[in-house]
Design a protein around this motif. Structure first.
Motif, PDB file in Angstrom:
ATOM      1  N   THR A 229       0.751  -1.269   0.130  1.00 26.91           N
ATOM      2  CA  THR A 229      -0.084   0.038   0.079  1.00 26.91           C
ATOM      3  C   THR A 229       1.009   1.350   0.148  1.00 26.91           C
ATOM      4  N   ALA A 230       2.026   1.112   0.765  1.00 21.89           N
ATOM      5  CA  ALA A 230       2.855   2.445   0.538  1.00 21.89           C
ATOM      6  C   ALA A 230       3.665   2.510  -0.759  1.00 21.89           C
ATOM      7  N   VAL A 231       4.095   1.279  -1.398  1.00 19.14           N
ATOM      8  CA  VAL A 231       4.513   1.541  -2.764  1.00 19.14           C
ATOM      9  C   VAL A 231       3.537   2.030  -3.886  1.00 19.14           C
ATOM     10  N   ASN A 232       2.311   1.393  -3.899  1.00 17.86           N
ATOM     11  CA  ASN A 232       1.333   1.864  -5.005  1.00 17.86           C
ATOM     12  C   ASN A 232      -0.248   1.538  -4.221  1.00 17.86           C
ATOM     13  N   ARG A 233      -0.687   2.775  -3.721  1.00 17.60           N
ATOM     14  CA  ARG A 233      -1.847   2.352  -3.154  1.00 17.60           C
ATOM     15  C   ARG A 233      -3.207   2.052  -4.060  1.00 17.60           C
ATOM     16  N   LEU A 234      -3.220   2.486  -5.367  1.00 13.81           N
ATOM     17  CA  LEU A 234      -3.964   2.132  -6.274  1.00 13.81           C
ATOM     18  C   LEU A 234      -3.854   0.737  -6.801  1.00 13.81           C
ATOM     19  N   GLY A 235      -2.540   0.270  -7.000  1.00 12.41           N
ATOM     20  CA  GLY A 235      -2.397  -1.145  -7.585  1.00 12.41           C
ATOM     21  C   GLY A 235      -2.572  -2.014  -6.203  1.00 12.41           C
ATOM     22  N   GLY A 240      -6.775  -6.474  -4.207  1.00 10.38           N
ATOM     23  CA  GLY A 240      -7.689  -6.631  -2.998  1.00 10.38           C
ATOM     24  C   GLY A 240      -7.042  -6.473  -1.585  1.00 10.38           C
ATOM     25  N   ILE A 241      -6.168  -5.294  -1.569  1.00 15.88           N
ATOM     26  CA  ILE A 241      -5.638  -4.916  -0.313  1.00 15.88           C
ATOM     27  C   ILE A 241      -6.335  -3.631  -0.001  1.00 15.88           C
ATOM     28  N   SER A 242      -6.912  -3.738   1.095  1.00 13.46           N
ATOM     29  CA  SER A 242      -7.756  -2.502   1.622  1.00 13.46           C
ATOM     30  C   SER A 242      -6.700  -1.628   2.161  1.00 13.46           C
ATOM     31  N   SER A 243      -6.882  -0.386   1.574  1.00 22.48           N
ATOM     32  CA  SER A 243      -5.945   0.914   1.976  1.00 22.48           C
ATOM     33  C   SER A 243      -6.281   1.555   3.394  1.00 22.48           C
ATOM     34  N   GLU A 244      -7.640   1.192   3.636  1.00 19.02           N
ATOM     35  CA  GLU A 244      -8.363   1.798   4.830  1.00 19.02           C
ATOM     36  C   GLU A 244      -7.934   0.763   6.044  1.00 19.02           C
ATOM     37  N   SER A 245      -8.009  -0.564   5.596  1.00 20.64           N
ATOM     38  CA  SER A 245      -7.665  -1.580   6.800  1.00 20.64           C
ATOM     39  C   SER A 245      -6.269  -1.377   6.790  1.00 20.64           C
ATOM     40  N   ALA A 246      -5.527  -1.305   5.834  1.00 20.24           N
ATOM     41  CA  ALA A 246      -3.915  -1.160   6.392  1.00 20.24           C
ATOM     42  C   ALA A 246      -3.437  -0.101   6.968  1.00 20.24           C
TER      43      ALA A 246
END
Length: 345
Positions: A229-235, A240-246
């Motif tokens: 999520t730090a490298v590429n939030r959109l990617g 399937g990785i939730s940026s909010e949960s991260a």
């Protein structure tokens, strides 16, 4: 200065450096995942130490009421967001209930147990639980809606959160300082130096957390997902990785580290409502030495900061803070000359 004084100063510096290492780890952790330079990390330290101090008196700490207030605000924000998305009352109530469930359980348990004066270990666990619950709520209220903002905007928000938490600390804890009892009263003579049980606990906890964080981010799928999520939030979101949960998970881990740091440092110094700022800044210096990216380098940087502070307080106690914070200047100079710069879009 003779060898005995040097040994005492070295031991004191390494003990303090271990605390700064924990805060440096938390700063690196938050920045690596969310790109937030989290200035209020030190407030979690003060909240942890002061919450335990109030529990020692048999009273309900003010952090419990602040936790409920912050949870209510976050629940309203989540409910409003869910209502805008779905327009379904049950889904809206469910979003609010999920946000309130953990903070409410922790707050009620702490409020019930505080007058009973349970053993110190139980009080410490309650303190850690209360402060850790702050992490996801702070992220939801202050940062989640600004997840796509520039690091400068997020830094300005961090400064605002710092002032808010400091003011609330004064409101709930007062201006009086507290010093907690040690968790281990061991006194181990080592020549001219006496090694305390609290110093052993600090060193062991710091080393354990460093190892656990390294294993988590390097060896587990969840840790690698947080790094993505730090490298590429959109990617990461497309995978399937939730940026909010991260973000919530990261802030919960940072709050946990801050609370543990507060419990560890509480027996070694008197903690006031605003003590966390300077402590957190020294952890930030260690994180900058590590380039806000390397956990092992943050450890060595924190130990170096602690030793410099200890010897600086002996030679020029009035300027020990200046000496410590001056360390960041050559580090930034070297990194600015050796790093590749890109203009922000």
């Amino acid at each position: 200065m003779d060898s005995s004084i040097a040994g005492i100063l070295l031991l004191d510096g390494l003990t303090n450096g271990a605390i700064y290492a924990l805060l440096g780890l938390a700063t690196v952790l938050v920045f690596a995942v969310t790109r937030v330079i989290f200035i209020p990390q030190g407030e979690f330290v003060a909240y942890g130490a002061l919450t335990l101090a109030i529990l020692q008196t048999g009273k309900v700490p003010g952090t419990v009421w602040l936790l409920l207030l912050l949870a209510a605000v976050a629940a309203l924000m989540n409910a409003a967001g869910e209502w805008q998305r779905s327009r379904r009352p049950l889904a809206t109530l469910r979003a609010a209930g999920l946000t309130l469930s953990v903070p409410l359980a922790v707050a009620l348990l702490t409020a019930w147990a505080a007058p009973l004066r349970p053993p110190m270990l139980v009080q410490a666990l309650l303190s850690v639980g209360v402060v850790t619950a702050y992490g996801p709520l702070v992220y939801r209220v202050a940062y989640q809606s600004l997840a796509g903002a520039t690091p400068l905007v997020l830094l300005i928000v961090s400064v605002g959160v710092h002032f808010a938490m400091t003011g609330l600390g004064l409101l709930f804890f007062g201006a009086e300082g507290f010093r907690n009892p040690a968790f281990w009263d061991l006194r181990l003579p080592l020549g001219p130096v006496t090694l305390s049980g609290q110093a052993i606990i600090i060193a062991g906890a710091s080393l354990a957390l460093i190892v656990l964080l390294w294993l988590f981010f390097e060896r587990t799928l969840s840790g690698k997902a947080l790094r993505a999520t730090a490298v590429n939030r959109l990617g990461a979101r497309l995978m399937g990785i939730s940026s909010e949960s991260a973000g919530k998970t990261t802030f919960a881990m940072a709050a946990l580290i801050g609370a543990l740091s507060g419990l560890l440092i509480g027996p070694t110094t008197t903690v006031f409502y605003d003590s966390g700022f300077l402590i957190g800044l020294k952890g930030f210096v260690a994180a900058v030495i590590a380039g806000l990216s390397s956990y092992p380098v943050a450890l060595f940087g924190a130990l170096f900061v602690g030793v410099i502070e200890s010897f600086g307080s002996f030679w020029a106690s009035a300027f020990k803070e200046v000496i410590v914070f001056t360390l960041i200047l050559p580090v930034l100079l070297v990194r600015s000359m050796t790093s590749h710069h890109e203009e922000e879009a």
